[in-house]
Design a protein around this motif. Structure first.
Motif, short mmCIF file in Angstrom:
data_model
loop_
_atom_site.label_atom_id
_atom_site.label_comp_id
_atom_site.label_asym_id
_atom_site.label_seq_id
_atom_site.Cartn_x
_atom_site.Cartn_y
_atom_site.Cartn_z
N GLU A 49 0.84 -1.20 0.00
CA GLU A 49 0.00 0.00 0.00
C GLU A 49 0.88 1.26 0.00
O GLU A 49 0.61 2.21 -0.68
CB GLU A 49 -0.91 -0.01 1.23
N LYS A 50 1.95 1.21 0.82
CA LYS A 50 2.83 2.38 0.96
C LYS A 50 4.24 1.92 1.30
O LYS A 50 4.43 1.01 2.09
CB LYS A 50 2.29 3.29 2.06
N VAL A 52 7.20 3.23 3.22
CA VAL A 52 7.40 4.27 4.23
C VAL A 52 8.83 4.79 4.25
O VAL A 52 9.07 5.98 4.32
CB VAL A 52 6.99 3.75 5.62
N ILE A 65 3.89 -0.69 4.33
CA ILE A 65 2.54 -0.94 4.82
C ILE A 65 1.86 -1.75 3.73
O ILE A 65 1.82 -1.32 2.56
CB ILE A 65 1.78 0.37 5.10
N GLY A 69 -3.02 -3.36 5.86
CA GLY A 69 -2.65 -2.48 6.96
C GLY A 69 -1.47 -2.96 7.79
O GLY A 69 -0.99 -2.23 8.66
N THR A 70 -1.01 -4.19 7.53
CA THR A 70 0.13 -4.72 8.27
C THR A 70 1.38 -3.91 7.96
O THR A 70 1.66 -3.61 6.80
CB THR A 70 0.37 -6.20 7.91
N ARG A 71 2.13 -3.58 9.00
CA ARG A 71 3.39 -2.87 8.82
C ARG A 71 4.51 -3.90 8.92
O ARG A 71 4.55 -4.67 9.89
CB ARG A 71 3.57 -1.80 9.90
#
Length: 116
Positions: A49-50, A52, A65, A69-71
């Protein structure tokens, strides 16, 4: 921020991005981002998703991410043959992952490896 932009900023901070060249075989941010996304799809069955952060020293480290939603932190190391001063071969890294899993499973503040 897109993976390419995060990676490009890190690569640009090096006179010669030798870590990226050793780990990924390229210093092209788009190709590196594609390799990371492919790894995440194949091994974690997710998409990114992203992106970071990205940093490099003896290897390349990426904060991600995922689409659920898991980092996660992805650490990529160059082959042991590229740096004789860093003798961590695959067997050594597998042992480190086992110890880290052992500690995590017993409540120590160590993150559990997602892929071994």
């Amino acid at each position: 921020m897109s993976g390419e932009r995060v990676i490009a900023a890190e690569v640009a901070s090096w006179d010669v991005p030798f870590v990226h060249l050793d780990v990924f075989g390229t210093a092209d941010p788009t190709t590196i981002a594609e390799q990371i996304a492919d790894f995440v799809r194949r091994h974690l069955k997710r998409s990114i998703e992203k992106h970071v952060f990205c940093t490099a020293s003896v290897g390349s480290t990426h904060g991600l991410i995922l689409d659920d939603g898991t980092r996660v932190v992805l650490k990529a190391r160059p082959p042991a043959s590229t740096n004789p001063d860093l003798p961590l071969d695959l067997r050594s890294l597998e042992c480190i992952a086992r110890v880290q899993s052992f500690l995590s499973e017993r409540g120590y503040p160590a993150l559990a490896p997602l892929v071994r």
